[in-house]
Design a protein around this motif. Structure first.
Motif, PDB file in Angstrom:
ATOM      1  N   ALA A 268     -28.880  56.764  -8.648  1.00 53.84           N
ATOM      2  CA  ALA A 268     -27.607  56.589  -7.946  1.00 53.84           C
ATOM      3  C   ALA A 268     -27.028  55.197  -8.188  1.00 53.84           C
ATOM      4  O   ALA A 268     -25.806  55.029  -8.273  1.00 53.84           O
ATOM      5  N   GLU A 269     -27.898  54.186  -8.315  1.00 49.90           N
ATOM      6  CA  GLU A 269     -27.406  52.818  -8.537  1.00 49.90           C
ATOM      7  C   GLU A 269     -26.687  52.710  -9.877  1.00 49.90           C
ATOM      8  O   GLU A 269     -25.619  52.097  -9.971  1.00 49.90           O
ATOM      9  N   ILE A 270     -27.265  53.321 -10.923  1.00 51.53           N
ATOM     10  CA  ILE A 270     -26.632  53.241 -12.240  1.00 51.53           C
ATOM     11  C   ILE A 270     -25.351  54.067 -12.252  1.00 51.53           C
ATOM     12  O   ILE A 270     -24.320  53.649 -12.798  1.00 51.53           O
ATOM     13  N   GLY A 271     -25.395  55.254 -11.636  1.00 56.30           N
ATOM     14  CA  GLY A 271     -24.193  56.080 -11.563  1.00 56.30           C
ATOM     15  C   GLY A 271     -23.081  55.385 -10.788  1.00 56.30           C
ATOM     16  O   GLY A 271     -21.898  55.433 -11.167  1.00 56.30           O
ATOM     17  N   ALA A 272     -23.447  54.706  -9.708  1.00 59.39           N
ATOM     18  CA  ALA A 272     -22.438  53.978  -8.931  1.00 59.39           C
ATOM     19  C   ALA A 272     -21.840  52.846  -9.749  1.00 59.39           C
ATOM     20  O   ALA A 272     -20.640  52.543  -9.623  1.00 59.39           O
ATOM     21  N   LYS A 273     -22.655  52.241 -10.602  1.00 58.10           N
ATOM     22  CA  LYS A 273     -22.120  51.175 -11.453  1.00 58.10           C
ATOM     23  C   LYS A 273     -21.131  51.743 -12.460  1.00 58.10           C
ATOM     24  O   LYS A 273     -20.127  51.083 -12.787  1.00 58.10           O
ATOM     25  N   ARG A 274     -21.375  52.987 -12.911  1.00 57.92           N
ATOM     26  CA  ARG A 274     -20.407  53.601 -13.831  1.00 57.92           C
ATOM     27  C   ARG A 274     -19.083  53.830 -13.105  1.00 57.92           C
ATOM     28  O   ARG A 274     -17.997  53.592 -13.672  1.00 57.92           O
ATOM     29  N   ALA A 275     -19.155  54.254 -11.859  1.00 58.92           N
ATOM     30  CA  ALA A 275     -17.935  54.411 -11.072  1.00 58.92           C
ATOM     31  C   ALA A 275     -17.217  53.073 -10.916  1.00 58.92           C
ATOM     32  O   ALA A 275     -15.983  52.992 -10.997  1.00 58.92           O
ATOM     33  N   ASP A 276     -18.003  52.024 -10.712  1.00 57.89           N
ATOM     34  CA  ASP A 276     -17.416  50.694 -10.559  1.00 57.89           C
ATOM     35  C   ASP A 276     -16.718  50.238 -11.835  1.00 57.89           C
ATOM     36  O   ASP A 276     -15.659  49.596 -11.791  1.00 57.89           O
ATOM     37  N   LEU A 277     -17.289  50.564 -12.987  1.00 51.10           N
ATOM     38  CA  LEU A 277     -16.656  50.184 -14.254  1.00 51.10           C
ATOM     39  C   LEU A 277     -15.320  50.901 -14.425  1.00 51.10           C
ATOM     40  O   LEU A 277     -14.346  50.313 -14.937  1.00 51.10           O
ATOM     41  N   TYR A 278     -15.258  52.165 -14.023  1.00 50.09           N
ATOM     42  CA  TYR A 278     -13.966  52.865 -14.054  1.00 50.09           C
ATOM     43  C   TYR A 278     -12.956  52.172 -13.139  1.00 50.09           C
ATOM     44  O   TYR A 278     -11.786  51.995 -13.479  1.00 50.09           O
ATOM     45  N   TYR A 279     -13.436  51.778 -11.971  1.00 49.11           N
ATOM     46  CA  TYR A 279     -12.559  51.071 -11.029  1.00 49.11           C
ATOM     47  C   TYR A 279     -12.019  49.782 -11.652  1.00 49.11           C
ATOM     48  O   TYR A 279     -10.831  49.479 -11.579  1.00 49.11           O
ATOM     49  N   ARG A 280     -12.897  49.012 -12.258  1.00 45.98           N
ATOM     50  CA  ARG A 280     -12.492  47.738 -12.852  1.00 45.98           C
ATOM     51  C   ARG A 280     -11.524  47.944 -14.009  1.00 45.98           C
ATOM     52  O   ARG A 280     -10.713  47.065 -14.296  1.00 45.98           O
ATOM     53  N   ALA A 281     -11.620  49.078 -14.664  1.00 49.42           N
ATOM     54  CA  ALA A 281     -10.702  49.380 -15.769  1.00 49.42           C
ATOM     55  C   ALA A 281      -9.370  49.924 -15.272  1.00 49.42           C
ATOM     56  O   ALA A 281      -8.492  50.249 -16.071  1.00 49.42           O
ATOM     57  N   GLY A 282      -9.221  50.028 -13.950  1.00 54.03           N
ATOM     58  CA  GLY A 282      -7.980  50.551 -13.387  1.00 54.03           C
ATOM     59  C   GLY A 282      -7.931  52.064 -13.339  1.00 54.03           C
ATOM     60  O   GLY A 282      -6.886  52.636 -12.995  1.00 54.03           O
ATOM     61  N   LYS A 283      -9.037  52.715 -13.666  1.00 56.59           N
ATOM     62  CA  LYS A 283      -9.092  54.183 -13.647  1.00 56.59           C
ATOM     63  C   LYS A 283      -9.610  54.626 -12.282  1.00 56.59           C
ATOM     64  O   LYS A 283     -10.749  55.085 -12.136  1.00 56.59           O
ATOM     65  N   HIS A 284      -8.777  54.493 -11.284  1.00 56.86           N
ATOM     66  CA  HIS A 284      -9.224  54.688  -9.918  1.00 56.86           C
ATOM     67  C   HIS A 284      -9.602  56.137  -9.614  1.00 56.86           C
ATOM     68  O   HIS A 284     -10.591  56.405  -8.913  1.00 56.86           O
ATOM     69  N   ASP A 285      -8.841  57.076 -10.132  1.00 51.81           N
ATOM     70  CA  ASP A 285      -9.175  58.483  -9.907  1.00 51.81           C
ATOM     71  C   ASP A 285     -10.528  58.826 -10.532  1.00 51.81           C
ATOM     72  O   ASP A 285     -11.337  59.549  -9.937  1.00 51.81           O
ATOM     73  N   LYS A 286     -10.767  58.273 -11.732  1.00 50.57           N
ATOM     74  CA  LYS A 286     -12.032  58.521 -12.418  1.00 50.57           C
ATOM     75  C   LYS A 286     -13.186  57.876 -11.660  1.00 50.57           C
ATOM     76  O   LYS A 286     -14.292  58.432 -11.573  1.00 50.57           O
ATOM     77  N   ALA A 287     -12.935  56.710 -11.074  1.00 52.55           N
ATOM     78  CA  ALA A 287     -13.964  56.037 -10.283  1.00 52.55           C
ATOM     79  C   ALA A 287     -14.344  56.880  -9.074  1.00 52.55           C
ATOM     80  O   ALA A 287     -15.537  57.044  -8.761  1.00 52.55           O
ATOM     81  N   ILE A 288     -13.344  57.430  -8.399  1.00 53.75           N
ATOM     82  CA  ILE A 288     -13.601  58.259  -7.221  1.00 53.75           C
ATOM     83  C   ILE A 288     -14.357  59.531  -7.609  1.00 53.75           C
ATOM     84  O   ILE A 288     -15.327  59.927  -6.950  1.00 53.75           O
ATOM     85  N   GLU A 289     -13.928  60.144  -8.701  1.00 50.14           N
ATOM     86  CA  GLU A 289     -14.599  61.359  -9.178  1.00 50.14           C
ATOM     87  C   GLU A 289     -16.062  61.090  -9.505  1.00 50.14           C
ATOM     88  O   GLU A 289     -16.957  61.875  -9.140  1.00 50.14           O
ATOM     89  N   THR A 290     -16.328  59.971 -10.195  1.00 52.52           N
ATOM     90  CA  THR A 290     -17.704  59.631 -10.565  1.00 52.52           C
ATOM     91  C   THR A 290     -18.541  59.316  -9.338  1.00 52.52           C
ATOM     92  O   THR A 290     -19.711  59.724  -9.239  1.00 52.52           O
ATOM     93  N   ALA A 291     -17.963  58.594  -8.372  1.00 55.73           N
ATOM     94  CA  ALA A 291     -18.693  58.276  -7.146  1.00 55.73           C
ATOM     95  C   ALA A 291     -19.081  59.548  -6.394  1.00 55.73           C
ATOM     96  O   ALA A 291     -20.190  59.641  -5.837  1.00 55.73           O
ATOM     97  N   LYS A 292     -18.195  60.527  -6.382  1.00 53.60           N
ATOM     98  CA  LYS A 292     -18.503  61.784  -5.710  1.00 53.60           C
ATOM     99  C   LYS A 292     -19.653  62.503  -6.404  1.00 53.60           C
ATOM    100  O   LYS A 292     -20.506  63.130  -5.747  1.00 53.60           O
ATOM    101  N   LYS A 293     -19.717  62.418  -7.742  1.00 51.48           N
ATOM    102  CA  LYS A 293     -20.829  63.022  -8.483  1.00 51.48           C
ATOM    103  C   LYS A 293     -22.141  62.362  -8.079  1.00 51.48           C
ATOM    104  O   LYS A 293     -23.176  63.040  -7.925  1.00 51.48           O
TER     105      LYS A 293
END
Length: 434
Positions: free
Chosen positions: A159-184
């Motif tokens: 979960a920690e690594i997956g959450a970091k992937r969501a964070d990278l999407y967030y930092r790239a401005g891909k907020h919808d993708k960050a939310i989708e990844t966090a839900k996964k």
């Protein structure tokens, strides 16, 4: 991060331009130089506590290192962490070495230590996040993404690594993708606070503050001691103009993690905004002690010192920020105001005002096309130039008065007086006998 505007840094600055000008009143406290941006570009992470399989001796050394870190004694902290490595078993020690090197500004050594931590524990999520953030801070976004993607493919249940992937999407401005990844990630681990934080950050940037509050409060129910959630809530309350609530959240974040420089910076910035300058100085001094390369915190500390009358120390703080981040516009703006506001040792008035104009000009250059039309910088520069002209006229008049010939002194002897002198006591003298 966009530079903060001058209006956001200082509310007003007044100068008396006519007649005998009194010293200008101190400007109101500038809000923090980018303090609200610490959600995105924070300092290195906080050190980890010892965990199994660290031995009792290794754990004691980790705690010793953490105490040294808290006081800013970084070399002593590294020595303690090295003693805690326990042949690779105590992997948090490697991670803490990396964090310490980052705070010392030694990125290459930090990178090597993060890799050592991952060598000791391949799915160590904190080390993954730390190394990825280091890559991001040094502009190596593709390396950060490759690192996280590769490890998440290898450890899909982390979960920690997956959450970091969501964070990278967030930092790239891909907020919808960050939310989708966090839900996964939450489907894998429904109690993942890291995934909730990544989701809340995305909603924060989208202005969905009601969702930020809901998610953050849910995270607090799972992990009541998570200081990051309190810091995040504080930033959200700032957006809603709830200063008292924001202060409470930042204060609690610093209580939970006395080694959290971002929270101390945000707390100090809020104290500045409400005029609690001594409290601001204490909080910001702690932020810079914990993270000496924290350029924005140095700007805020300089502003706090200016308001408690520590002019030389304020100048030192602004110069430190300028060395650390040469393009930080806020540093030059606040530095310029210091010269406008205060007499400086070793500077006459004209030299000081010329230095203020130079600093404000550098601010304008750093802002470039982002400078708002209503930015007051040109007004301040114009006022400084008028004061220079007034000072030059005063000095010219003083020199002219000094050059005028003086009348010769009156050397004529005084006319004799027939009056009988009176002793100091006031009695009339008795004539001598004949």
């Amino acid at each position: 991060m966009k530079p903060a505007t001058a209006a956001a840094l200082v509310a007003s600055f007044t100068l008396a331009l006519l007649g005998a000008a009194p010293a200008p009143a101190p400007a109101p406290a500038p809000p923090p130089a980018g303090a609200d941006d610490e959600l995105d570009e924070g300092p290195p992470p906080m050190p980890a506590a010892p965990v199994w399989p660290c031995s009792a001796t290794a754990s004691a050394n980790v705690e010793k290192g953490n105490a040294a870190m808290l006081s800013g004694a970084f070399p002593a902290a590294i020595d303690a962490y090295k003693d805690a490595r326990d042949g690779g078993k105590c992997y948090p020690a490697y991670y803490n070495i990396a964090v310490t090197f980052e705070r010392m500004g030694e990125g290459d050594k930090a990178e090597s230590a993060y890799k050592d931590a991952l060598g000791a524990k391949g799915d160590y999520g904190r080390a993954v996040a730390g190394l990825a953030n280091l890559y991001l801070r040094s502009g190596r976004t593709s390396q950060a993404e490759s690192l996280v993607d590769g490890l998440w493919a290898k450890y899909p249940k982390s979960a920690e690594i997956g959450a970091k992937r969501a964070d990278l999407y967030y930092r790239a401005g891909k907020h919808d993708k960050a939310i989708e990844t966090a839900k996964k990630v939450l489907h894998v681990d429904e109690k993942s606070v890291d995934a909730r934080i990544a989701m809340a950050k995305a909603y924060y940037k989208m202005g969905r503050y009601e969702l930020v509050e809901k998610i953050a409060k849910g995270g607090k129910d799972i992990d009541k001691g998570n200081a990051y959630l309190f810091n995040l809530m504080g930033l959200m309350y700032l957006k809603l103009d709830k200063t008292a609530d924001a202060l409470a959240e930042f204060e609690q974040a610093t209580v939970l993690r006395p080694d959290y420089p971002e929270a101390f910076n945000n707390l100090g910035a809020r104290y500045l905004a409400v005029g609690k300058f001594a409290d601001a100085e204490r909080a910001l001094d702690q932020a810079t002690t914990l993270y000496p390369s924290f350029s924005k915190a140095w700007v805020n500390l300089g502003a706090a010192r200016r308001h408690v009358g520590k002019v030389k120390e304020a100048e030192d703080a602004f110069r430190r920020a300028e060395r650390l981040e040469p393009h930080l516009a806020a540093a030059y703006f606040n530095h310029g105001l210091l010269y406008l506001d205060h007499e400086m040792e070793g500077m006459d008035k004209i030299k000081r005002l010329e230095a203020a104009i130079s600093m404000l000009g550098r601010y304008r250059d750093e802002m470039g096309l982002t400078l708002p039309k209503d930015d007051p910088v040109d007004k301040y520069v114009g006022e400084a130039r008028k004061l220079i002209e007034l000072e030059k006229k005063r000095l010219d008049k003083k020199a002219a008065d000094a050059a005028k010939p003086k009348p010769p002194p009156d050397t004529a002897a005084p006319a004799p007086s027939s009056a009988v002198p009176v002793p100091a006591g006031g009695a009339t003298p008795v004539p001598p006998p004949k």
